[in-house]
Design a protein around this motif. Structure first.
Motif, PDB file in Angstrom:
ATOM      1  N   VAL A 164     -22.680  77.068 -29.583  1.00 20.55           N
ATOM      2  CA  VAL A 164     -23.675  78.131 -30.264  1.00 20.55           C
ATOM      3  C   VAL A 164     -23.316  79.362 -30.052  1.00 20.55           C
ATOM      4  N   MET A 165     -23.424  79.761 -29.179  1.00 21.14           N
ATOM      5  CA  MET A 165     -22.917  81.363 -28.814  1.00 21.14           C
ATOM      6  C   MET A 165     -22.259  81.519 -29.253  1.00 21.14           C
ATOM      7  N   VAL A 166     -21.050  81.039 -29.359  1.00 25.34           N
ATOM      8  CA  VAL A 166     -19.398  81.623 -30.552  1.00 25.34           C
ATOM      9  C   VAL A 166     -19.934  82.541 -31.749  1.00 25.34           C
ATOM     10  N   ILE A 167     -20.692  80.664 -32.673  1.00 24.07           N
ATOM     11  CA  ILE A 167     -20.814  80.623 -34.029  1.00 24.07           C
ATOM     12  C   ILE A 167     -21.985  82.188 -34.751  1.00 24.07           C
TER      13      ILE A 167
ATOM     14  N   TYR B 149     -32.475  80.033 -31.643  1.00 25.85           N
ATOM     15  CA  TYR B 149     -33.579  80.157 -31.792  1.00 25.85           C
ATOM     16  C   TYR B 149     -33.848  81.638 -30.907  1.00 25.85           C
ATOM     17  N   ILE B 150     -33.597  81.322 -29.524  1.00 24.94           N
ATOM     18  CA  ILE B 150     -33.680  82.610 -28.151  1.00 24.94           C
ATOM     19  C   ILE B 150     -33.037  83.198 -28.471  1.00 24.94           C
ATOM     20  N   MET B 151     -31.761  82.763 -29.194  1.00 21.90           N
ATOM     21  CA  MET B 151     -30.613  84.443 -29.295  1.00 21.90           C
ATOM     22  C   MET B 151     -31.604  85.126 -30.491  1.00 21.90           C
ATOM     23  N   GLN B 152     -32.008  84.460 -31.967  1.00 21.50           N
ATOM     24  CA  GLN B 152     -32.822  85.169 -32.618  1.00 21.50           C
ATOM     25  C   GLN B 152     -34.253  85.620 -32.724  1.00 21.50           C
ATOM     26  N   LEU B 153     -34.306  85.259 -31.816  1.00 21.86           N
ATOM     27  CA  LEU B 153     -35.732  86.037 -31.052  1.00 21.86           C
ATOM     28  C   LEU B 153     -35.664  87.534 -30.324  1.00 21.86           C
ATOM     29  N   VAL B 154     -34.023  87.354 -29.233  1.00 24.53           N
ATOM     30  CA  VAL B 154     -33.977  88.763 -28.545  1.00 24.53           C
ATOM     31  C   VAL B 154     -32.944  89.066 -29.552  1.00 24.53           C
ATOM     32  N   HIS B 155     -32.183  88.882 -31.320  1.00 31.50           N
ATOM     33  CA  HIS B 155     -31.702  90.240 -31.980  1.00 31.50           C
ATOM     34  C   HIS B 155     -32.286  89.236 -33.364  1.00 31.50           C
TER      35      HIS B 155
ATOM     36  N   PHE C 198     -25.720  93.301 -37.272  1.00 28.39           N
ATOM     37  CA  PHE C 198     -25.357  93.445 -36.452  1.00 28.39           C
ATOM     38  C   PHE C 198     -23.578  94.306 -36.730  1.00 28.39           C
ATOM     39  N   ASP C 199     -23.786  94.547 -35.205  1.00 31.86           N
ATOM     40  CA  ASP C 199     -22.273  95.651 -35.658  1.00 31.86           C
ATOM     41  C   ASP C 199     -20.740  94.201 -35.725  1.00 31.86           C
ATOM     42  N   ASP C 200     -20.043  93.087 -35.436  1.00 32.42           N
ATOM     43  CA  ASP C 200     -19.679  92.370 -35.626  1.00 32.42           C
ATOM     44  C   ASP C 200     -19.904  91.407 -35.388  1.00 32.42           C
ATOM     45  N   PRO C 201     -20.834  89.811 -35.797  1.00 28.98           N
ATOM     46  CA  PRO C 201     -21.027  89.241 -36.254  1.00 28.98           C
ATOM     47  C   PRO C 201     -20.337  87.911 -34.940  1.00 28.98           C
ATOM     48  N   GLU C 202     -19.489  88.064 -34.936  1.00 30.94           N
ATOM     49  CA  GLU C 202     -18.532  87.115 -34.296  1.00 30.94           C
ATOM     50  C   GLU C 202     -18.547  87.649 -32.843  1.00 30.94           C
ATOM     51  N   ILE C 203     -19.179  88.374 -32.358  1.00 32.66           N
ATOM     52  CA  ILE C 203     -19.565  88.369 -30.816  1.00 32.66           C
ATOM     53  C   ILE C 203     -20.895  89.344 -30.647  1.00 32.66           C
ATOM     54  N   ALA C 204     -21.302  88.584 -31.529  1.00 32.76           N
ATOM     55  CA  ALA C 204     -23.038  88.752 -31.327  1.00 32.76           C
ATOM     56  C   ALA C 204     -22.814  88.010 -30.047  1.00 32.76           C
ATOM     57  N   SER C 205     -23.111  87.461 -29.493  1.00 29.86           N
ATOM     58  CA  SER C 205     -23.379  86.903 -28.482  1.00 29.86           C
ATOM     59  C   SER C 205     -22.676  87.815 -27.013  1.00 29.86           C
TER      60      SER C 205
ATOM     61  N   GLN D 116     -23.070  94.268 -18.446  1.00 34.26           N
ATOM     62  CA  GLN D 116     -21.552  94.129 -18.729  1.00 34.26           C
ATOM     63  C   GLN D 116     -21.003  93.087 -17.738  1.00 34.26           C
ATOM     64  N   THR D 117     -21.092  92.911 -16.419  1.00 34.00           N
ATOM     65  CA  THR D 117     -20.553  91.877 -15.560  1.00 34.00           C
ATOM     66  C   THR D 117     -21.206  90.701 -15.445  1.00 34.00           C
ATOM     67  N   PHE D 118     -23.030  90.336 -16.132  1.00 37.69           N
ATOM     68  CA  PHE D 118     -22.959  89.167 -16.838  1.00 37.69           C
ATOM     69  C   PHE D 118     -21.842  88.428 -17.887  1.00 37.69           C
ATOM     70  N   ALA D 119     -22.512  89.646 -18.516  1.00 42.04           N
ATOM     71  CA  ALA D 119     -21.631  89.082 -20.157  1.00 42.04           C
ATOM     72  C   ALA D 119     -20.090  88.430 -20.459  1.00 42.04           C
ATOM     73  N   ASP D 120     -19.169  89.055 -18.651  1.00 41.19           N
ATOM     74  CA  ASP D 120     -18.016  88.388 -18.244  1.00 41.19           C
ATOM     75  C   ASP D 120     -17.869  86.776 -17.714  1.00 41.19           C
ATOM     76  N   TRP D 121     -19.064  86.976 -17.692  1.00 42.25           N
ATOM     77  CA  TRP D 121     -18.975  86.005 -16.512  1.00 42.25           C
ATOM     78  C   TRP D 121     -19.982  84.339 -17.802  1.00 42.25           C
ATOM     79  N   THR D 122     -20.416  85.080 -18.545  1.00 42.28           N
ATOM     80  CA  THR D 122     -20.703  83.894 -19.738  1.00 42.28           C
ATOM     81  C   THR D 122     -19.743  83.891 -20.518  1.00 42.28           C
ATOM     82  N   ASN D 123     -18.942  84.357 -20.497  1.00 40.38           N
ATOM     83  CA  ASN D 123     -18.319  83.917 -21.368  1.00 40.38           C
ATOM     84  C   ASN D 123     -16.696  83.061 -20.949  1.00 40.38           C
ATOM     85  N   MET D 124     -17.414  82.837 -19.509  1.00 42.78           N
ATOM     86  CA  MET D 124     -16.864  82.184 -18.853  1.00 42.78           C
ATOM     87  C   MET D 124     -16.731  80.444 -19.444  1.00 42.78           C
ATOM     88  N   ALA D 125     -18.350  80.029 -20.028  1.00 44.25           N
ATOM     89  CA  ALA D 125     -19.046  79.248 -20.594  1.00 44.25           C
ATOM     90  C   ALA D 125     -17.938  78.369 -21.883  1.00 44.25           C
ATOM     91  N   ALA D 126     -17.474  79.716 -22.481  1.00 50.33           N
ATOM     92  CA  ALA D 126     -16.542  79.473 -23.734  1.00 50.33           C
ATOM     93  C   ALA D 126     -15.402  78.392 -23.094  1.00 50.33           C
TER      94      ALA D 126
END
Length: 455
Positions: A30-33, A245-251, A256-263, A273-283
């Motif tokens: 869901v985060m990816v798409i 829904y939560i993501m749509q509230l945030v944004h 989007f500058d690039d919909p494919e990397i919105a998450s 930045q560090t948190f973003a790198d760690w959330t990539n680990m979810a994928a």
């Protein structure tokens, strides 16, 4: 006296089967798409996911019904074979193979692309071989290990998704949204736009059907598998809709500058930045669990068709005497990673959905056929056995029309090749289509929870 041949063993609980289904769907998808769905739906991504959940639930209910009537591994192949006929079952199974045979390759390819982005010094092809090798090894060792690894990875992937949601909620506490209803419907929304986005979102749900391939390895399969199918759709749909829904509230909105990397962009915004790198680990973690579950289900379909004799029986229809796993089937699916080394992700994902949606349509048809063969029986009602599956078939056929021309061409060519193989196998329909004999079925039965063999 000859030793009794190895058999599939009933080890899996309801929680295990649901975990395999969720892993197959990949919780982090869901985060990816999200960005792509938000753009297509004019900023109403959760509504698109909710519509997709309802649409796919119709087919999930059909799978649940057929799993209760035919608690055997093989999924759509078995249901079509026993409800419509052996030849139809063969063609359905052959078409579904397009999905099951190549989907592990796609799962490993996606995983490898993410890992390459995280560790660019290691080429995609190296990650591809590592991913395929590890999942194949775990699946070969045995179902017990696969179950434990899958539960751990799926739980970790869900935790990381929920951690992302927690950061989003903290961010919303600091910067409250202007509207809580805009993500559901807004001035730019339209039924056409939401429907188109829901059609794209529906691809996220592929995998709920795969749990039915574990019927012969699940305790009390007649009861457990139908419940698992419904739970996978319900839990997955709730997770996808809530996170969107939560993501749509945030944004808010659909720009989007690039919909494919919105998450990823959103992760930087809410956690740095560090948190973003760690959330990539979810994928990454979810991708490995998905590859594990996909290969498991694919090998079971190959094994069932091999056991029936529609694929070379001595090769595909054999279980390892010690591990009780279809090792050769697992090696075949593992070898598909070499195909993925020279295929783009867009090409790889374009044609496998043909097999999935044709299989979904066939299972909906099986429920209708079951109704007309069992009218008047307890629990066989028009609403659940005709109306709902007919609507489900309409949805899946519509989704097939959304596939690219290339995907449809490849799918139809694959189906034509299957028909030619069936002609050869039956010597021009002068011989019956091979199937599991009654004596073989009897030897694979286990107590009261026997695998039903019906013609």
């Amino acid at each position: 006296m000859n030793a009794r041949p190895a058999q599939l063993t009933r080890r899996l609980s309801l929680a295990s089967v649901v975990a395999f289904g969720l892993a197959y769907m990949a919780p982090s998808l869901v985060m990816v798409i999200f960005g792509v769905i938000a753009v297509s739906s004019a900023g109403t991504a959760p509504t698109a996911f909710l519509v997709a959940t309802g649409a796919m639930a119709l087919t999930a209910l059909s799978y649940a019904k057929m799993a209760r009537h035919h608690p055997a591994s093989g999924s759509a192949y078995v249901y079509a074979r026993r409800s419509i006929g052996s030849r139809a079952g063969f063609l359905v199974g052959w078409t579904v193979l397009l999905d099951y045979l190549f989907l592990p390759m796609v799962a490993w390819l996606v995983q490898s692309i993410y890992l390459n982005a995280q560790f660019p010094a290691v080429p995609v092809w190296v990650w591809m071989l590592i991913n395929a090798g590890l999942t194949t090894l775990v699946n070969i060792v045995g179902l017990k290990l696969t179950d434990r690894v899958n539960k751990l990875l799926t739980a970790l992937a869900v935790f990381l998704v929920l951690l992302f949601v927690a950061y989003c909620l903290v961010h919303l506490g600091e910067e409250p949204p202007q509207s809580f209803t805009a993500p559901v419907w807004n001035a730019e929304s339209s039924i056409t736009g939401v429907s188109a986005a829901a059609a794209v979102a529906a691809y996220s749900y592929l995998g709920f059907d795969a749990v039915t391939t574990l019927s012969e390895e699940t305790r009390d399969a007649r009861r457990t598998i139908p419940r698992a199918v419904v739970l996978v759709i319900a839990v997955g749909g709730l997770l996808f809709t809530a996170v969107a829904y939560i993501m749509q509230l945030v944004h808010p909105g659909a720009v989007f500058d690039d919909p494919e990397i919105a998450s990823y962009t959103m992760s930087v915004e809410v956690g740095g930045q560090t948190f973003a790198d760690w959330t990539n680990m979810a994928a990454v973690i979810g991708g490995f669990a998905s590859g594990l579950a996909v290969q498991l289900s694919s090998s079971r379909l190959l094994y069932t068709m091999g056991r029936d004799g529609v694929l070379p029986k001595r090769f595909f229809g054999a279980l390892h005497p010690r591990t009780g796993t279809p090792v050769l089937c697992l090696l075949v699916t593992g070898a598909m990673c070499f195909v993925g080394l020279g295929v783009s992700l867009a090409t790889a994902t374009s044609f496998i959905n043909f097999g999935a949606f044709l299989g979904f349509t066939a299972v909906n048809a099986c429920v209708v056929v079951h109704f007309f063969r069992n009218r008047g029986a307890d629990g066989v009602k028009v609403l659940g056995h005709v109306v709902a599956p007919a609507l489900g078939a309409c949805v899946t056929l519509y989704l097939m029309t959304r596939l690219s021309t290339a995907a449809l061409a490849i799918g139809l060519c694959w189906l034509a090749a299957g028909f030619a193989y069936l002609l050869w196998l039956t010597r021009g329909f002068r011989r019956p289509t091979p199937e599991l004999s009654l004596s073989e079925a009897a030897s694979s039965r286990s107590g009261d929870d026997a695998v039903a063999v019906e013609s």
